[in-house]
Design an enzyme around this catalytic site. Structure first.
Site, short mmCIF file in Angstrom:
data_model
loop_
_atom_site.label_atom_id
_atom_site.label_comp_id
_atom_site.label_asym_id
_atom_site.label_seq_id
_atom_site.Cartn_x
_atom_site.Cartn_y
_atom_site.Cartn_z
N HIS A 319 -3.02 21.65 -2.19
CA HIS A 319 -1.73 22.00 -1.50
C HIS A 319 -0.72 21.18 -2.03
O HIS A 319 -0.53 20.06 -1.77
CB HIS A 319 -1.98 22.20 0.02
CG HIS A 319 -3.19 22.75 0.62
ND1 HIS A 319 -4.18 21.90 1.06
CD2 HIS A 319 -3.62 23.85 0.79
CE1 HIS A 319 -5.11 22.78 1.59
NE2 HIS A 319 -4.68 24.20 1.53
N ASP A 352 -3.01 28.44 5.32
CA ASP A 352 -4.40 28.24 5.69
C ASP A 352 -4.86 29.35 6.77
O ASP A 352 -6.20 29.71 6.77
CB ASP A 352 -4.63 26.91 6.27
CG ASP A 352 -4.51 25.72 5.69
OD1 ASP A 352 -4.98 25.83 4.43
OD2 ASP A 352 -4.49 24.77 5.89
#
Length: 431
Positions: A319, A352
């Site tokens: 990420h 997420d």
């Protein structure tokens, strides 16, 4: 040149830990392969204290889990799945079968064919990671996979109602309350009660990721998606509180989750470190997040945006949160990342949980050669060719000569017989 204001564990220590994980996983896979259900049950008892009469949930078990969920939670799961499904369908529609006549009489094409069966792993021993059900099961179903099975470990001594509900709503054909390496092995190699799948997908801890690595080739895998990694790229357009929140928000995944700040502002770097210490005093998951930050956290100071891009590509993080005056600078130049989150208005948590992009992403520098999970991972792009007689004779002459260059007499004969049968002289004999 980048300066490290904080470093994590050494490469040697990391390698030693990976070696221990590798040996443990190798033994479990071999045991499941040899003893099947008996081995699976023993490891489930050992690691999860879980040994039900049947690891597969019945329709009644699933219905009970759904019924145990507050209606608002079910609606929230449905909302998230709608976003993931919508984006996955857009991705699927971008992939089309093709058929084209490349030369007169030569027709080439490809078809995008779903794999026949996929085993989806949903982590849930520490936290009930509901979102992983959307990302794997639902995406496989949008791709058109006929059989999708799903495994998740027990949570607090029973199947996690939220995970089971998400699996069910996502379209899982079989649901098992089973976790860890034993679940990956059961789905990949099969047991007396679990039919093997053609592919295994989903994130997990270091042991789950290593199990997928060892089984890759024997079955397909989506990618290496191990412990969560996050990289925050920031300048002084944001503050230390925001950076600290985004770093700890991913460090809480596990004690070996790297969280890295990359900045060109020493003041922001020091403010962020101070803010992390403040937030760890009240964060409910501080025990995990604090250990991850202590052992795997880094702070790297660069001189320019260009140097930050180079360092970010070296790190190749899963990420990457970009909070700078010009986030598009990084979008246009970075090449190694799992997913980008551009600007302070978004964050990794959106990806997420709910926004629509897939959260199963490459870790441990795999972003150098692969992106994250998407419908295309569950499709095989398979080519075909159709050739008319005259074209076969023409192509055959080229093929024959090229085979001769390589010394492949059998290959050459395959071309020669078609030149002889479909060439102008032979064809004229039938007129």
């Amino acid at each position: 040149m980048p300066r490290f204001l904080k470093t994590g564990i050494s490469a040697a220590d990391d390698a030693a830990e990976q070696s221990r994980v590798r040996a443990t996983v190798e033994g479990i896979i071999a045991d499941v392969e040899r003893r099947g259900d008996a081995a699976v049950r023993e490891y489930s008892e050992k690691f999860d204290q879980w040994s039900p009469a049947d690891f597969r949930l019945s329709p009644a078990d699933i219905a009970a889990c759904v019924a145990a969920m507050p209606p608002r939670d079910v609606e929230d799961i449905r909302f998230a799945q709608t976003q993931i499904r919508n984006f996955a369908q857009i991705q699927r529609e971008a992939l089309r079968d093709v058929e084209v006549e490349t030369l007169p009489g030569v027709i080439l094409g490809h078809r995008n064919i779903p794999v026949n069966s996929v085993g989806c792993y949903v982590p849930g021993g520490k936290y009930p990671l509901v979102a992983s059900a959307h990302m794997t099961i639902l995406t496989a179903k949008v791709a058109g996979v006929p059989r999708v099975i799903a495994c998740a470990p027990p949570f607090q001594g029973r199947p996690a109602p939220a995970i089971v509900t998400a699996m069910h709503l996502a379209g899982a054909d079989e649901i098992y309350c089973l976790g860890g390496v034993q679940a990956i092995a059961a789905m990949a190699v099969g047991t007396q009660t679990v039919a093997a799948t053609d592919m295994v997908a989903g994130p997990g801890n270091a042991y789950v990721a290593e199990a997928k690595r060892q089984l890759a080739g024997r079955v397909g895998i989506d990618l290496f998606a191990g412990p969560t990694e996050t990289l925050v790229i920031a300048d002084d357009s944001v503050d230390g509180e925001m950076c600290a929140t985004d770093l700890l928000g991913q460090a809480e995944h596990g004690p070996n989750s790297p969280a890295i700040l990359l900045t060109n502002s020493e003041k922001l770097a020091r403010d962020t470190v101070a803010q992390i210490e403040v937030q760890l005093r009240t964060l409910p998951t501080a025990a995990v997040a604090g250990q991850a930050w202590r052992d795997y956290g880094q702070v790297i100071l660069c001189d320019s945006y260009e140097e930050m891009v180079a360092e970010a590509d070296r790190i190749a993080s899963e990420h990457v949160q970009v909070m700078t005056r010009d986030p598009d600078f990084f979008l246009q130049r970075m090449t190694n990342y799992g997913a980008l989150f551009l600007g302070p208005e978004t964050n990794v948590s959106y990806g997420d949980k709910v926004i629509g992009t897939n959260h199963t992403l490459p870790t441990r520098k795999a972003a150098r050669y692969t992106g994250g999970l998407w419908v295309g991972k569950f499709l095989k792009t398979c080519t075909y060719q159709k050739v008319k007689p005259e074209a076969s004779a023409m192509v055959g002459e080229y093929c024959s000569r090229l085979c001769a260059i390589e010394g492949f007499a059998g290959h050459k004969a395959q071309a020669d017989i078609r030149v002889a049968r479909y060439g102008p002289v032979r064809a004229g004999a039938h007129r």
